[in-house]
Design an enzyme around this catalytic site. Structure first.
Site, PDB file in Angstrom:
ATOM      1  N   PRO A   2       0.839  -1.213   0.000  1.00 21.02           N
ATOM      2  CA  PRO A   2       0.000   0.000   0.000  1.00 21.02           C
ATOM      3  C   PRO A   2       0.871   1.259   0.000  1.00 21.02           C
ATOM      4  CG  PRO A   2      -0.662  -1.529   1.743  1.00 21.02           C
ATOM      5  CD  PRO A   2       0.635  -2.029   1.177  1.00 21.02           C
ATOM      6  N   GLU A   3       0.636   2.134  -0.943  1.00 21.30           N
ATOM      7  CA  GLU A   3       1.333   3.420  -0.953  1.00 21.30           C
ATOM      8  C   GLU A   3       0.365   4.499  -0.455  1.00 21.30           C
ATOM      9  OE1 GLU A   3       4.067   4.604  -3.843  1.00 21.30           O
ATOM     10  OE2 GLU A   3       4.659   2.598  -4.451  1.00 21.30           O
TER      11      GLU A   3
END
Ligand code: ZN
Length: 268
Positions: A2-3
């Site tokens: 996840p960014e």
């Protein structure tokens, strides 16, 4: 992994459901995450969730007696479920809120659930640079910080002290948009091009968050993982394929151990 856009999308997905809800229990099935789940979090049972915030890739769930600081690590996700739904093998933490619960799933267990005292800042947050989409991210300090380092520009923009939340995917994409080679020393990029990079970082992150908006409903209910959305990417994951601008082959290299894709023709 996840960014920033996925973390922001997670926040927007769960916030309307958990805000103003009272914490009725914290069930920890597996405390061994990247750091052990803070035992102090149990003191928040009985408190009401006042706000849900994001700082860099951390989510902060605030109550009057302190906050829960959640990081999704490499593979973590959060979703809102109905109370009593049987947990799966990787469902390590439930924050129970009466009839619903916020469930944390993390196969690789690289995330965290930590306690932050009221009005305190956690040490993990204290040295972070500005948020790319907020007003404290300003052109001149950004350009000055980059002009002061000889590191490759891609590594410099992924440095959390300069700006937070520019992960590998968005560093690749922003440099493509700004037509800057990822391997160029940051100190050797003109101020004009650094201005283009400043704009590009904001545009690629804002576009990704906008695309994530289509998945908000996936954060509620039991049918699988929240949608970490597919994005239209120009360079990341496209090594060897045609540049979307000039049609020449994109080059893939390793830089600081991370996959780096760029167009040697468009990016200088
Ligand atoms: Zn090109």
């Amino acid at each position: 992994m996840p960014e920033l856009p996925e973390v922001e999308t997670t926040k927007r997905g769960v916030q309307p459901h958990i805000q103003q809800q009272r914490i009725t229990a914290l069930v920890v099935r597996q405390a061994k995450l990247r750091w052990p789940v803070s035992p102090e979090l149990q003191s928040l049972v009985g408190e009401t969730i006042l706000t849900v915030r994001r700082r860099a890739k951390y989510l902060l769930i605030d109550t009057a007696k302190g906050s829960i600081m959640v990081h999704l690590g490499m593979s973590g996700s959060l979703r809102v479920i109905e109370q009593g739904e049987p947990p799966g093998f990787h469902d390590h933490v439930d924050l129970e809120l009466g009839k619903i619960a916020l469930r944390y799933t993390d196969p690789r267990r690289f995330g965290c659930w930590l306690f932050v005292a009221p009005n305190a800042s956690h040490e993990l947050l204290s040295k972070l640079g500005p948020e790319p989409l907020e007003e404290d991210f300003q052109r001149e300090p950004f350009a000055a910080a980059l002009r002061a380092t000889k590191r490759p520009i891609k590594q410099a923009i992924m440095d959390n002290k300069i700006v937070v939340g520019v992960g590998n995917i968005y560093a690749n994409e922003a440099l493509f948009m700004a037509k800057i080679s990822p391997v160029r020393a940051a100190s050797r990029v003109s101020v004009k091009r650094l201005n283009a990079l400043y704009d590009a970082i904001r545009i690629v992150l804002a576009e990704a968050i906008e695309q994530g908006g289509t998945t908000l409903k996936d954060f509620v209910g039991s049918d699988g993982q929240p949608g970490y959305f597919k994005q239209s990417l120009h360079v990341y994951g496209r090594g060897g394929l045609d540049c979307t601008v000039c049609k020449q082959a994109l080059k893939e290299i390793r830089l600081g151990g991370r996959s780096t894709v760029y167009c040697p023709n468009c990016q200088r």
